[in-house]
Design a protein around this motif. Sequence first.
Motif, mmCIF file in Angstrom:
data_model
loop_
_atom_site.group_PDB
_atom_site.id
_atom_site.type_symbol
_atom_site.label_atom_id
_atom_site.label_comp_id
_atom_site.label_asym_id
_atom_site.label_seq_id
_atom_site.Cartn_x
_atom_site.Cartn_y
_atom_site.Cartn_z
ATOM 1 N N CYS A 303 3.533 43.744 -4.257
ATOM 2 C CA CYS A 303 2.876 43.151 -5.429
ATOM 3 C C CYS A 303 3.409 43.824 -6.690
ATOM 4 O O CYS A 303 3.699 45.020 -6.696
ATOM 5 C CB CYS A 303 1.362 43.342 -5.344
ATOM 6 N N GLU A 307 -3.834 42.951 -10.241
ATOM 7 C CA GLU A 307 -4.647 41.779 -9.912
ATOM 8 C C GLU A 307 -4.104 41.101 -8.651
ATOM 9 O O GLU A 307 -4.882 40.679 -7.778
ATOM 10 C CB GLU A 307 -4.664 40.802 -11.088
ATOM 11 N N GLU A 308 -2.792 40.987 -8.570
ATOM 12 C CA GLU A 308 -2.164 40.421 -7.379
ATOM 13 C C GLU A 308 -2.459 41.300 -6.160
ATOM 14 O O GLU A 308 -2.704 40.792 -5.053
ATOM 15 C CB GLU A 308 -0.653 40.311 -7.600
ATOM 16 N N TYR A 309 -2.465 42.602 -6.361
ATOM 17 C CA TYR A 309 -2.736 43.557 -5.285
ATOM 18 C C TYR A 309 -4.145 43.357 -4.731
ATOM 19 O O TYR A 309 -4.352 43.297 -3.516
ATOM 20 C CB TYR A 309 -2.563 44.974 -5.836
ATOM 21 N N SER A 311 -6.009 40.646 -4.957
ATOM 22 C CA SER A 311 -6.066 39.347 -4.303
ATOM 23 C C SER A 311 -5.445 39.401 -2.909
ATOM 24 O O SER A 311 -5.995 38.841 -1.945
ATOM 25 C CB SER A 311 -5.344 38.299 -5.163
ATOM 26 N N MET A 312 -4.311 40.092 -2.790
ATOM 27 C CA MET A 312 -3.639 40.198 -1.493
ATOM 28 C C MET A 312 -4.484 40.997 -0.509
ATOM 29 O O MET A 312 -4.576 40.645 0.682
ATOM 30 C CB MET A 312 -2.270 40.861 -1.662
#
Length: 358
Positions: A303, A307-309, A311-312
């Motif tokens: 990531c 924020e992406e982290y 979500s993942m």
Amino acid sequence: MLSLARHLRRRGYRVSFLTSQAGPLVHEGYDILRCAGRGGLLRALWQHKRCPILVSSPPGTPAAEVAGTARILGYRVIVDIRDPYVSEALAVGDLKPGLITSVKRWLERSLFMSAHGISYVSVPLKQAMERHFGHPRVPQVIAPNGIDTDIFFFRRNHDRQLLRQQLAFGVEPVFVYAGILGGKALDETFEALAPVLRKGSKLLMIGVLDEHSEPIRKRLQELAKTLGIESQVIWHFNVDLPGVARLLSACDVGINPLPRTRSYCLPVKTFEYLACGLYPLCIASADSALSSLFPEDSIGAVCTGWEEYTSMAITLASQIEMLRSNAANRAEFAKQFDREKANEVLEKTLVQSGSYEA
């Protein structure tokens, strides 16, 4: 270093260690020359038979002084670059300009001047060092981080379940971090994982605790309390490597949040996670050496933002059974990162002089 020593001994070389850290004088049959301070290190070099010597990073004091003295005394000096260096710390603000930093930077530069050969953990790291110091006029090789397969390996599902029971884990997803507490973006990681931990996942922290990391531990535990995840974070400290490998086998997702400025890193912890069947969830810049490591989403993820982290992490927790079903595939993928490949490169670099001692 023990992995390299074992490799060299199997090839018929005699290996000893030189360090200023206190401890036993023999380990696994290897002599350990333990010296008090820089003066002791330099005296030990003077008294020892001249032979190839591997000076491993970080490239600062006293490593640079040992390398320089060894070169003057007639050793064949190989410098092994793996960890953060002064120039980077200065560039990102971790070190402030001043006399002490100038001395450290001079020592860093002298490390390269002392070398008969240099090894790097990755091509991006080699390129980063060349931007700081130019192109050294000595042989340079890539000795990538890799797995000590005698320690980190995939365990059967039955054994993994027993380990989870011993740790009082149920069926919930378990994230894990193993390593030093300093120099990592662990504060940001706690904040990013807080949503998934509040939903019932756990975070196992396998840390190295000493006088330097104790303040970090206190800060992280206070942060966990503030975030409302204190009960979901389990701590283990100063576990030996076989013990770390056993603990990893009870977990699902491995984290190793290096600062994104260190785009050159291919951290060994990522490969150790894979070897034990874990799913590495990485945070890194788009140009990171990690960005092209995983050939498919079932192996691992990188990531580029927190924020992406988050979500993942939530997605992985919601698909935990599928994640666990691919554990053996990840362990199989990890076999290409056997530490022996780096050991073979370092052996050739060390023993070009023909000596049978290192």
